[in-house]
Motif scaffolding. Sequence first.
Motif, short mmCIF file in Angstrom:
data_model
loop_
_atom_site.label_atom_id
_atom_site.label_comp_id
_atom_site.label_asym_id
_atom_site.label_seq_id
_atom_site.Cartn_x
_atom_site.Cartn_y
_atom_site.Cartn_z
N GLU A 1 0.86 -1.18 0.00
CA GLU A 1 0.00 0.00 0.00
C GLU A 1 0.89 1.22 0.00
OE1 GLU A 1 -3.41 0.34 0.06
OE2 GLU A 1 -3.58 -1.82 -0.22
N LEU A 2 0.74 2.07 -0.99
CA LEU A 2 1.54 3.29 -1.08
C LEU A 2 0.74 4.49 -0.60
CD1 LEU A 2 3.19 2.82 -4.58
CD2 LEU A 2 4.29 2.58 -2.36
N VAL A 3 1.42 5.39 0.08
CA VAL A 3 0.83 6.63 0.54
C VAL A 3 1.60 7.77 -0.13
CG1 VAL A 3 0.41 8.12 2.54
CG2 VAL A 3 0.13 5.64 2.74
N VAL A 4 0.87 8.72 -0.71
CA VAL A 4 1.48 9.87 -1.36
C VAL A 4 1.57 11.01 -0.36
CG1 VAL A 4 1.28 11.54 -3.24
CG2 VAL A 4 0.52 9.18 -3.58
N VAL A 5 2.77 11.57 -0.23
CA VAL A 5 2.98 12.73 0.64
C VAL A 5 3.01 13.95 -0.27
CG1 VAL A 5 4.48 13.83 2.33
CG2 VAL A 5 4.32 11.32 2.24
N LYS A 6 2.01 14.81 -0.10
CA LYS A 6 1.89 16.03 -0.91
C LYS A 6 2.90 17.07 -0.41
CE LYS A 6 -2.02 14.59 -2.81
NZ LYS A 6 -2.35 14.57 -4.20
N ASN A 7 3.13 18.09 -1.23
CA ASN A 7 4.09 19.13 -0.86
C ASN A 7 3.68 19.89 0.40
OD1 ASN A 7 5.84 18.53 -2.90
ND2 ASN A 7 5.08 20.10 -4.28
N ASP A 8 2.37 19.97 0.68
CA ASP A 8 1.92 20.67 1.88
C ASP A 8 1.88 19.76 3.11
OD1 ASP A 8 -0.31 19.09 1.44
OD2 ASP A 8 -1.68 20.76 1.10
N GLY A 9 2.36 18.51 2.95
CA GLY A 9 2.43 17.58 4.07
C GLY A 9 1.25 16.63 4.19
N ARG A 10 0.17 16.90 3.46
CA ARG A 10 -0.98 15.99 3.51
C ARG A 10 -0.59 14.63 2.97
NH1 ARG A 10 -4.92 17.39 -0.15
NH2 ARG A 10 -3.41 18.71 -1.21
N ARG A 11 -1.27 13.61 3.43
CA ARG A 11 -1.05 12.25 2.95
C ARG A 11 -2.35 11.71 2.35
NH1 ARG A 11 2.95 13.09 6.13
NH2 ARG A 11 4.74 11.74 6.37
N ALA A 12 -2.20 10.98 1.25
CA ALA A 12 -3.36 10.40 0.59
C ALA A 12 -2.95 9.05 0.03
CB ALA A 12 -3.84 11.31 -0.54
N PRO A 13 -3.89 8.11 -0.06
CA PRO A 13 -3.56 6.82 -0.67
C PRO A 13 -3.20 7.00 -2.14
CG PRO A 13 -5.81 6.81 0.23
CD PRO A 13 -5.26 8.19 0.40
N PHE A 14 -2.22 6.24 -2.60
CA PHE A 14 -1.83 6.30 -4.00
C PHE A 14 -2.97 5.79 -4.86
CE2 PHE A 14 -0.10 4.25 -7.82
CZ PHE A 14 0.55 5.33 -8.39
N ASP A 15 -3.25 6.53 -5.94
CA ASP A 15 -4.33 6.17 -6.86
C ASP A 15 -3.74 6.02 -8.26
OD1 ASP A 15 -6.61 5.87 -8.36
OD2 ASP A 15 -7.51 7.78 -7.76
N ARG A 16 -3.61 4.78 -8.69
CA ARG A 16 -3.05 4.49 -10.01
C ARG A 16 -3.81 5.23 -11.11
NH1 ARG A 16 -0.67 0.02 -12.94
NH2 ARG A 16 -1.57 -0.01 -15.02
N ASN B 1 10.89 0.43 -4.67
CA ASN B 1 11.91 1.12 -3.89
C ASN B 1 11.87 0.75 -2.41
OD1 ASN B 1 9.91 2.64 -2.62
ND2 ASN B 1 10.49 4.57 -3.55
N GLY B 2 10.87 -0.03 -1.98
CA GLY B 2 10.82 -0.51 -0.60
C GLY B 2 10.15 0.43 0.38
N GLU B 3 9.81 1.62 -0.06
CA GLU B 3 9.18 2.60 0.83
C GLU B 3 7.66 2.49 0.74
OE1 GLU B 3 10.89 4.77 2.81
OE2 GLU B 3 12.74 3.83 2.12
N THR B 4 6.98 2.81 1.82
CA THR B 4 5.51 2.83 1.79
C THR B 4 4.98 4.23 1.51
OG1 THR B 4 5.42 3.10 4.19
CG2 THR B 4 5.24 0.85 3.32
N GLU B 5 5.84 5.25 1.70
CA GLU B 5 5.46 6.62 1.41
C GLU B 5 6.30 7.15 0.26
OE1 GLU B 5 5.69 9.03 4.93
OE2 GLU B 5 3.82 8.20 5.71
N VAL B 6 5.64 7.86 -0.64
CA VAL B 6 6.31 8.44 -1.80
C VAL B 6 5.82 9.87 -1.97
CG1 VAL B 6 4.59 7.54 -3.40
CG2 VAL B 6 6.87 8.08 -4.23
N THR B 7 6.73 10.75 -2.35
CA THR B 7 6.33 12.15 -2.51
C THR B 7 5.64 12.35 -3.86
OG1 THR B 7 8.42 12.83 -3.51
CG2 THR B 7 8.26 12.96 -1.10
N SER B 8 4.75 13.31 -3.91
CA SER B 8 4.08 13.64 -5.17
C SER B 8 5.10 14.14 -6.19
CB SER B 8 2.98 14.68 -4.94
OG SER B 8 3.52 15.84 -4.34
N THR B 9 6.15 14.77 -5.71
CA THR B 9 7.22 15.24 -6.60
C THR B 9 7.88 14.06 -7.30
OG1 THR B 9 7.62 17.14 -5.17
CG2 THR B 9 9.38 16.54 -6.69
N ARG B 10 8.13 12.99 -6.58
CA ARG B 10 8.77 11.80 -7.16
C ARG B 10 7.87 11.19 -8.23
NH1 ARG B 10 12.68 9.40 -9.34
NH2 ARG B 10 12.82 7.18 -9.00
N ILE B 11 6.58 11.12 -7.97
CA ILE B 11 5.64 10.57 -8.95
C ILE B 11 5.65 11.42 -10.22
CG2 ILE B 11 3.21 10.07 -9.44
CD1 ILE B 11 2.90 9.53 -6.39
#
Length: 158
Positions: free
Chosen positions: A48-63, A98-108
Amino acid sequence: MRCPFCGNPDSQVKDSRPNEEGLAIRRRRACLSCGQRFTTVERVQLRELVVVKNDGRRAPFDREKIARSIRIALRKRPVSEEQIEQIVTGIVRQLEGNGETEVTSTRIGELAMDALKEVDGVGYVRFASVYRDFTEAKDFSEILNLMETGGAPAPGKD
């Protein structure tokens, strides 16, 4: 699987086929209540991936969100739906791998831009114009110059 037409929770699988080079299964189903047919797609999900937005909010990754953005960038371009699915699958595999559960929106956004740059220059510029929040015409000329020289643009905004 719940029927999208009547909401009945029972359906019968009529046909199953692998697609996306065996990374997904396409199932054709029939509702046991209303008889309507519909298609589902099953994919392997490593984590399960979680996207970390630039403002710090977190949201589930949506393909589908990244797929929709790429489709918009490639609208009316000579890129098939299959190629778009391959791009999206590649991005998701890189994120999961990459082994991480959190990914930044910038990386995506960077992964999407890298993939688009390889497939279609116009789609790349379209995506970059939204992702990088172009506000002036010179922003377009700067990214075009970077494409010609092979340089990499600075990280974008969310």
